[in-house]
Scaffold this active site. Structure first.
Site, PDB file in Angstrom:
ATOM      1  N   SER A 233       0.846  -1.211   0.000  1.00  0.00           N
ATOM      2  CA  SER A 233       0.000   0.000   0.000  1.00  0.00           C
ATOM      3  C   SER A 233       0.879   1.257   0.000  1.00  0.00           C
ATOM      4  O   SER A 233       1.252   1.743  -1.079  1.00  0.00           O
ATOM      5  CB  SER A 233      -0.984  -0.035   1.168  1.00  0.00           C
ATOM      6  N   ARG A 234       1.216   1.760   1.163  1.00  0.00           N
ATOM      7  CA  ARG A 234       2.139   2.881   1.273  1.00  0.00           C
ATOM      8  C   ARG A 234       3.073   2.605   2.443  1.00  0.00           C
ATOM      9  O   ARG A 234       2.660   2.055   3.462  1.00  0.00           O
ATOM     10  CB  ARG A 234       1.390   4.208   1.516  1.00  0.00           C
ATOM     11  N   ASP A 258       6.696  -3.737  -0.841  1.00  0.00           N
ATOM     12  CA  ASP A 258       6.884  -3.089  -2.141  1.00  0.00           C
ATOM     13  C   ASP A 258       7.009  -1.579  -1.952  1.00  0.00           C
ATOM     14  O   ASP A 258       7.286  -0.852  -2.902  1.00  0.00           O
ATOM     15  CB  ASP A 258       5.693  -3.396  -3.067  1.00  0.00           C
ATOM     16  N   GLU A 263      11.021   5.844   0.992  1.00  0.00           N
ATOM     17  CA  GLU A 263      11.397   5.374  -0.353  1.00  0.00           C
ATOM     18  C   GLU A 263      11.717   6.507  -1.315  1.00  0.00           C
ATOM     19  O   GLU A 263      12.384   6.296  -2.326  1.00  0.00           O
ATOM     20  CB  GLU A 263      10.285   4.497  -0.944  1.00  0.00           C
ATOM     21  N   HIS A 295       8.664  -0.534  -5.233  1.00  0.00           N
ATOM     22  CA  HIS A 295       7.393   0.070  -5.682  1.00  0.00           C
ATOM     23  C   HIS A 295       7.100  -0.292  -7.148  1.00  0.00           C
ATOM     24  O   HIS A 295       6.924   0.584  -7.999  1.00  0.00           O
ATOM     25  CB  HIS A 295       7.418   1.591  -5.495  1.00  0.00           C
ATOM     26  N   GLN A 296       7.068  -1.593  -7.388  1.00  0.00           N
ATOM     27  CA  GLN A 296       6.844  -2.050  -8.760  1.00  0.00           C
ATOM     28  C   GLN A 296       5.520  -2.790  -8.911  1.00  0.00           C
ATOM     29  O   GLN A 296       5.232  -3.327  -9.985  1.00  0.00           O
ATOM     30  CB  GLN A 296       7.998  -2.952  -9.224  1.00  0.00           C
TER      31      GLN A 296
HETATM   32  P1  NAD Z   1      -9.362   1.931  -2.654  1.00  0.00           P
HETATM   33  O1  NAD Z   1      -9.664   3.347  -2.287  1.00  0.00           O
HETATM   34  O2  NAD Z   1     -10.186   1.243  -3.683  1.00  0.00           O
HETATM   35  O3  NAD Z   1      -9.417   1.020  -1.332  1.00  0.00           O
HETATM   36  C1  NAD Z   1      -8.860   1.413  -0.103  1.00  0.00           C
HETATM   37  C2  NAD Z   1      -9.685   0.764   0.990  1.00  0.00           C
HETATM   38  O4  NAD Z   1      -9.048   1.038   2.242  1.00  0.00           O
HETATM   39  C3  NAD Z   1     -11.120   1.324   1.080  1.00  0.00           C
HETATM   40  O5  NAD Z   1     -12.056   0.271   1.106  1.00  0.00           O
HETATM   41  C4  NAD Z   1     -11.111   2.107   2.381  1.00  0.00           C
HETATM   42  O6  NAD Z   1     -12.377   2.133   3.032  1.00  0.00           O
HETATM   43  C5  NAD Z   1     -10.072   1.332   3.174  1.00  0.00           C
HETATM   44  N1  NAD Z   1      -9.541   2.078   4.298  1.00  0.00           N
HETATM   45  C6  NAD Z   1      -9.303   3.403   4.403  1.00  0.00           C
HETATM   46  N2  NAD Z   1      -8.859   3.705   5.632  1.00  0.00           N
HETATM   47  C7  NAD Z   1      -8.823   2.525   6.319  1.00  0.00           C
HETATM   48  C8  NAD Z   1      -8.473   2.184   7.649  1.00  0.00           C
HETATM   49  N3  NAD Z   1      -8.087   3.122   8.541  1.00  0.00           N
HETATM   50  N4  NAD Z   1      -8.551   0.883   8.026  1.00  0.00           N
HETATM   51  C9  NAD Z   1      -8.971  -0.071   7.156  1.00  0.00           C
HETATM   52  N5  NAD Z   1      -9.334   0.198   5.874  1.00  0.00           N
HETATM   53  C10 NAD Z   1      -9.248   1.491   5.479  1.00  0.00           C
HETATM   54  O7  NAD Z   1      -7.829   1.920  -3.039  1.00  0.00           O
HETATM   55  P2  NAD Z   1      -7.060   0.812  -3.891  1.00  0.00           P
HETATM   56  O8  NAD Z   1      -7.086   1.180  -5.327  1.00  0.00           O
HETATM   57  O9  NAD Z   1      -7.499  -0.537  -3.476  1.00  0.00           O
HETATM   58  O10 NAD Z   1      -5.568   1.072  -3.394  1.00  0.00           O
HETATM   59  C11 NAD Z   1      -5.190   0.835  -2.053  1.00  0.00           C
HETATM   60  C12 NAD Z   1      -3.846   1.487  -1.809  1.00  0.00           C
HETATM   61  O11 NAD Z   1      -2.847   0.759  -2.537  1.00  0.00           O
HETATM   62  C13 NAD Z   1      -3.731   2.919  -2.375  1.00  0.00           C
HETATM   63  O12 NAD Z   1      -4.210   3.876  -1.473  1.00  0.00           O
HETATM   64  C14 NAD Z   1      -2.264   3.074  -2.601  1.00  0.00           C
HETATM   65  O13 NAD Z   1      -1.686   3.637  -1.439  1.00  0.00           O
HETATM   66  C15 NAD Z   1      -1.768   1.643  -2.776  1.00  0.00           C
HETATM   67  N6  NAD Z   1      -1.260   1.389  -4.130  1.00  0.00           N
HETATM   68  C16 NAD Z   1      -0.009   0.883  -4.265  1.00  0.00           C
HETATM   69  C17 NAD Z   1       0.496   0.610  -5.527  1.00  0.00           C
HETATM   70  C18 NAD Z   1       1.864   0.005  -5.718  1.00  0.00           C
HETATM   71  O14 NAD Z   1       2.387   0.011  -6.838  1.00  0.00           O
HETATM   72  N7  NAD Z   1       2.477  -0.556  -4.689  1.00  0.00           N
HETATM   73  C19 NAD Z   1      -0.272   0.891  -6.653  1.00  0.00           C
HETATM   74  C20 NAD Z   1      -1.552   1.403  -6.477  1.00  0.00           C
HETATM   75  C21 NAD Z   1      -2.044   1.650  -5.210  1.00  0.00           C
END
Ligand code: NAD
Length: 335
Positions: A233-234, A258, A263, A295-296
């Site tokens: 995620s982050r 990732d 980073e 971060h891939q």
């Molecule tokens: P999304 O908005 O569809 O889903 C995020 C979910 O997290 C939602 O259902 C939300 O209600 C939930 N959430 C928010 N706060 C929360 C909390 N405190 N506790 C529990 N759940 C909580 O987003 P997504 O498209 O599924 O992406 C998720 C995350 O993945 C993004 O925010 C981004 O940071 C990360 N991401 C990483 C990459 C990568 O290359 N590694 C790529 C895209 C996204």
């Protein structure tokens, strides 16, 4: 419209150029990361296009506003690197790519779990050196394990389905129950219960004030001894020094990352001839049970194509109507 694309890599150029061609927008690619100092590179542009480690803080946005920039088009989903209050105050619109390929990230999550569990990265090197011994390569069956998915949005829901495909029991924590997950028999539990029951904790929530350092010493103490944690995620959802302690004590059995809190100084660059200055990251690299990618997770052909198309659609809509297709604003976040 003239758009300066910050942090531009060769693959960004290729995909964005292709998407911009039919629309006639003028893209200027710069390798620099956007900061208050580098913002001057956007001189003459009406929009900038940025990625996850560009710094769209108040200082950078003020410089951009002074140059006449009216749109920040993120070519990613997360927007934690943009000061939305400052953007609103300065009259700068912010757009993002809400979905490009949740499959890419979810599949990479499984790739990390499988590779780390079965030590594929270590086996690959051993076999190439003629070492066919199995000591140190012992894994566990995914089948029958309990996976705790934190955040069941687009990516988390797909990752949950993939884990189910391996015969795992998936439990989840989110503020909102995803009906698709409920229909697939996934039980929603409190964060504490998820930490207590999960053999694998998979993080798919955005970085917010509520999720920053969600995985801290207290959370780790609640987890099963030997737990696997995977974070795509982050980075700052994890308190890295606390995780280092968890690895040293053996409470964390496996860690796949990732993303990493700091980073911005490392990822997306070839630093192989540079001395690594980040001692926390350097320590992480010493553990045999830690697997890190830079971060891939998003990095598939399909995702890059979708990112480029949606980014250009945002820019084109803004050029024509003054509003991007997928705006992010303080008001929208509060909804
Ligand atoms: P999304 O908005 O569809 O889903 C995020 C979910 O997290 C939602 O259902 C939300 O209600 C939930 N959430 C928010 N706060 C929360 C909390 N405190 N506790 C529990 N759940 C909580 O987003 P997504 O498209 O599924 O992406 C998720 C995350 O993945 C993004 O925010 C981004 O940071 C990360 N991401 C990483 C990459 C990568 O290359 N590694 C790529 C895209 C996204």
């Amino acid at each position: 419209m003239k758009v300066v694309v910050f942090s531009a890599k060769p693959y960004d150029r290729a995909f964005l150029h292709e998407a911009a061609r039919p629309l006639g927008h003028d893209l200027v690619f710069v390798e620099a990361t956007l900061t208050a100092d580098s913002a001057v590179l956007a001189d003459g542009a009406q929009a900038v296009c940025v990625f996850v480690n560009d710094h769209c803080d108040a200082a950078a946005l003020e410089r951009l506003a002074g140059l006449g920039v009216k749109l920040v088009a993120l070519r990613c989903a997360g927007f934690n690197n943009v000061d939305l209050q400052a953007a609103r105050r300065l009259g700068i619109a912010v757009a993002r790519v809400p979905a490009y390929s949740p499959h890419a990230v979810a599949e990479h999550t499984l790739a990390l779990v499988l590779a780390l569990n079965r030590k594929i990265h270590r086996a690959y090197n051993r076999v190439r050196e003629g070492n066919f011994a199995l000591d140190g390569l012992l894994g566990f069956d995914l089948h029958g394990k309990t996976v705790g998915v934190v955040g069941t949005g687009q990516i988390g829901a797909i990752a949950a389905g993939l884990f189910q495909g391996f015969g795992c029991t998936v439990i989840a924590h989110d503020m909102y129950e995803n009906p698709d997950c409920v229909a697939r028999g996934i039980a929603y539990v409190s964060r504490e219960e998820l930490f207590a029951r999960a053999d694998i904790v998979s993080l798919h929530c955005p970085l917010t004030p509520q999720t920053r350092h969600m995985i801290d010493a207290d959370a780790i103490a609640r987890m099963k001894r030997g737990v696997m944690i995977v974070n795509t995620s982050r980075g700052a959802v994890i308190d890295t020094p606390a995780v280092l302690e968890g690895l040293k004590s053996g409470r964390i059995g496996n860690l796949a990352l990732d993303v990493y809190e700091e980073e911005g100084d490392l990822f997306f660059e070839d630093l192989s001839n540079t001395i690594l200055g980040d001692d926390v990251f350097a320590r992480l690299l010493t553990f045999p049970n830690v697997l890190i990618t830079g971060h891939q997770a998003f990095f598939t052909k399909e995702a890059l194509g979708n990112i480029a198309d949606t980014t250009l659609a945002n820019i084109d809509a803004f050029a024509k109507s003054g509003a991007p297709l997928h705006a992010v604003s303080v008001e929208k976040i509060a909804e």
